[in-house]
Scaffold this motif. Structure first.
Motif, PDB file in Angstrom:
ATOM      1  N   THR A 261      73.951  38.929  -3.914  1.00 38.89           N
ATOM      2  CA  THR A 261      74.719  40.087  -4.456  1.00 38.89           C
ATOM      3  C   THR A 261      75.785  40.745  -3.527  1.00 38.89           C
ATOM      4  OG1 THR A 261      73.181  41.818  -3.299  1.00 38.89           O
ATOM      5  CG2 THR A 261      72.351  40.919  -5.177  1.00 38.89           C
ATOM      6  N   GLY A 262      76.401  41.550  -3.888  1.00 38.28           N
ATOM      7  CA  GLY A 262      77.448  42.398  -3.164  1.00 38.28           C
ATOM      8  C   GLY A 262      76.743  43.086  -1.904  1.00 38.28           C
ATOM      9  N   TYR A 263      75.701  43.698  -2.443  1.00 38.71           N
ATOM     10  CA  TYR A 263      75.141  44.636  -1.370  1.00 38.71           C
ATOM     11  C   TYR A 263      74.505  43.553  -0.071  1.00 38.71           C
ATOM     12  CZ  TYR A 263      71.807  48.497  -0.014  1.00 38.71           C
ATOM     13  OH  TYR A 263      71.493  49.401   0.740  1.00 38.71           O
TER      14      TYR A 263
ATOM     15  N   HIS B 173      81.359  52.499  -0.677  1.00 37.04           N
ATOM     16  CA  HIS B 173      80.258  52.358  -1.409  1.00 37.04           C
ATOM     17  C   HIS B 173      79.058  52.240  -0.463  1.00 37.04           C
ATOM     18  CE1 HIS B 173      77.407  49.546  -3.709  1.00 37.04           C
ATOM     19  NE2 HIS B 173      77.995  50.060  -4.728  1.00 37.04           N
TER      20      HIS B 173
ATOM     21  N   SER C  98      76.830  50.477  -0.153  1.00 37.12           N
ATOM     22  CA  SER C  98      76.282  49.124   0.580  1.00 37.12           C
ATOM     23  C   SER C  98      77.074  48.785   1.829  1.00 37.12           C
ATOM     24  CB  SER C  98      76.419  47.951  -0.260  1.00 37.12           C
ATOM     25  OG  SER C  98      77.853  47.711  -0.800  1.00 37.12           O
TER      26      SER C  98
ATOM     27  N   ASP D  98      86.193  45.208   0.776  1.00 33.40           N
ATOM     28  CA  ASP D  98      85.311  44.951  -0.252  1.00 33.40           C
ATOM     29  C   ASP D  98      85.997  45.286  -1.790  1.00 33.40           C
ATOM     30  OD1 ASP D  98      83.269  45.270  -2.290  1.00 33.40           O
ATOM     31  OD2 ASP D  98      81.949  46.597  -1.214  1.00 33.40           O
TER      32      ASP D  98
ATOM     33  N   ALA E  24      85.336  44.719  -5.067  1.00 34.98           N
ATOM     34  CA  ALA E  24      84.415  44.747  -6.026  1.00 34.98           C
ATOM     35  C   ALA E  24      85.017  45.097  -7.340  1.00 34.98           C
ATOM     36  CB  ALA E  24      83.091  45.278  -5.916  1.00 34.98           C
ATOM     37  N   HIS E  25      85.963  46.211  -7.272  1.00 34.86           N
ATOM     38  CA  HIS E  25      86.338  46.636  -8.527  1.00 34.86           C
ATOM     39  C   HIS E  25      87.829  45.996  -8.567  1.00 34.86           C
ATOM     40  CE1 HIS E  25      82.713  49.241  -9.661  1.00 34.86           C
ATOM     41  NE2 HIS E  25      83.014  49.391  -8.115  1.00 34.86           N
TER      42      HIS E  25
ATOM     43  N   THR F  15      82.585  40.621  -5.532  1.00 34.13           N
ATOM     44  CA  THR F  15      81.328  40.431  -6.271  1.00 34.13           C
ATOM     45  C   THR F  15      81.743  39.767  -7.570  1.00 34.13           C
ATOM     46  OG1 THR F  15      81.500  42.765  -7.634  1.00 34.13           O
ATOM     47  CG2 THR F  15      80.345  42.492  -5.221  1.00 34.13           C
TER      48      THR F  15
ATOM     49  N   LYS G 135      80.757  42.150 -11.756  1.00 32.72           N
ATOM     50  CA  LYS G 135      81.591  42.929 -12.328  1.00 32.72           C
ATOM     51  C   LYS G 135      82.976  42.277 -13.172  1.00 32.72           C
ATOM     52  CE  LYS G 135      80.054  46.335  -9.480  1.00 32.72           C
ATOM     53  NZ  LYS G 135      80.135  46.721  -7.752  1.00 32.72           N
TER      54      LYS G 135
END
Ligand code: PLP
Length: 414
Positions: free
Chosen positions: A109-111, A135, A137, A206, A208-209, A238, A241
């Motif tokens: 996971t990204g976390y 974030h 995380s 990071d 992710a988005h 990640t 998403k």
């Protein structure tokens, strides 16, 4: 039962303060990925991270099913024991090529990717600097690493540089989101990278988005800023998403990845992703590249939303990404507006403290390539109405002297 942790009292306290979070069971019912059913009602979702509409794509789902039939449901072991499958390896190579880096490493996971990479690189005697809106995380990763931890003002490269210059530690790691998840803005990566270069710190982004969505090739916020591995040695992405599946990766030099394989505890001490998930992700990544219309579509919807909202007095935050914020202010008004949207069949969460600062509660809207122009127009109309109703109700409550807690329904939002 004896409970030294007083769990039921503490839960009751959260409930009384209107802060109890509840889960909603949601089934997506159409291939567009945006229409869903919850509590027996059909709803239109404006709150998934499925930016490209790939989470429910039938081709990705077929690949998952075929690979599960061939390889089974699970990896059976961690990567270093016997769980590293050729599907994982191929996906790592494809992610490295996609991000223009020597290597990539898959994590569950990204976390876990953030915890693993930060604690592997920094520890006691080192220093970690974070944007204060990072974030959770990334913040947890910095805190758990044991390195000296400090936060700099949001998107402020000059403040970061002053802190880096004043810090005697040898190894400094700077952590930032590429796109901020609760604000939708893109980090000033060019000036952060300049500050890090001048101060010999490493920048970790990071994204992710941003990945899959931003930049001419969908390669994320680094591509948008024209930055490469020299500027940002560590890139975290990640897969749950824009790519619509599950998992995460770290991309960088061969040395970085080899070092993480030795030292990232969240990589070493955990079961590998199911190989079928890796296979499905390979398909989703290939589709995101082969079908650029998906990111053009979602960004086109963002543009439409902002143009329509500009005709009204909806207070939007400055964001060009599929994360759009309608600023409300009081938690009570934001939650009431979210409830009104829900009554219209629109799922739009209210974001309130402690996720965002007191007095800056907001509605958070996210778009997907699966939305239509008409759905965006319907959303704008409903937002205008919900905000007008919510502020009228708020004034009425003030007039009658109701406590904020007394009127906050706690079923929607974060
Ligand atoms: C969602 C998110 C994560 C966590 O990724 P998961 O794979 O869901 O654990 C990490 N960082 C950012 C910025 C995110 O938005």
């Amino acid at each position: 039962m004896h409970d030294p942790f007083a769990l039921s009292e503490r839960l009751a306290g959260l409930e009384a303060a209107g802060l109890l979070r509840r889960r909603r069971s949601v089934q997506r019912v159409a291939a567009d990925g945006v229409r869903c059913v919850s509590d027996g009602r059909e709803l239109l979702s404006f709150c998934s991270n499925d930016y490209l509409g790939l989470a429910r794509d039938q081709r990705v789902a077929e690949t998952l099913a075929d690979a599960a039939r061939e390889h089974g449901a699970g990896a059976g072991a961690s990567h270093l024991v016997s769980g590293h499958h050729r599907e994982h390896h191929a996906l790592e190579e494809e992610l490295a090529a996609f991000t223009g880096r020597q290597r990539a490493l898959l994590l569950s996971t990204g976390y876990m990717a953030n915890l693993g990479v930060v604690a592997a690189l920094a520890g006691r005697g080192d220093a970690v600097f974070e944007d204060r809106l990072n974030h959770a995380s990334l913040l947890d990763a910095g805190l758990l690493s044991g390195a000296r931890f400090s936060r700099f003002p949001h998107a402020d490269a000059a403040a970061l540089e002053a802190r880096l210059a004043g810090c005697g530690r040898q190894r400094r790691l700077v952590l930032t989101d590429g796109v901020f998840s609760m604000d939708g803005d893109v980090a000033p990566l060019g000036s952060l990278a300049d500050a890090c270069r001048r101060q010999s710190a490493w920048l970790v982004v990071d994204d992710a988005h941003g990945l899959g969505v931003l930049g001419p090739g969908g390669r994320g916020s680094l591509e948008l800023h024209g930055l490469g591995p020299e500027d940002v040695p560590v890139l975290v992405g990640t897969l749950g998403k824009a790519f619509g599946t599950f998992g995460a990766f770290v991309a960088g030099s061969a040395d970085l990845v080899d070092f993480l394989i030795q030292r990232a505890r969240t990589y070493v001490y955990t079961t590998a992703l199911p190989p079928a998930v890796a296979a499905a992700t390979r398909r989703a990544l290939a589709l995101s590249i082969a079908e650029p219309w998906r990111r053009e579509r979602v960004l086109g919807l963002v543009d439409r939303f902002r143009r329509q909202a500009a005709q009204t007095d909806l207070p939007l935050a400055d964001s060009t990404t599929p994360i759009q914020l309608v600023l409300v202010g009081e938690a009570r008004a934001a939650v009431a507006a979210s409830e009104r949207l829900l009554a219209q069949g629109l799922l739009v969460p209210a974001i309130r403290p402690p996720t965002v600062p007191e007095g800056s509660s907001r509605l958070r809207v996210t778009f997907s390539a699966g939305h239509t122009d008409q759905q965006v127009d319907r959303l704008v109309d409903a937002l205008v109405e919900a905000l007008a109703d919510a502020s009228a109700a708020d004034r009425e409550a003030d007039r009658r002297g109701l406590s904020p807690q007394g009127t906050v329904p706690s079923s929607v939002g974060t």
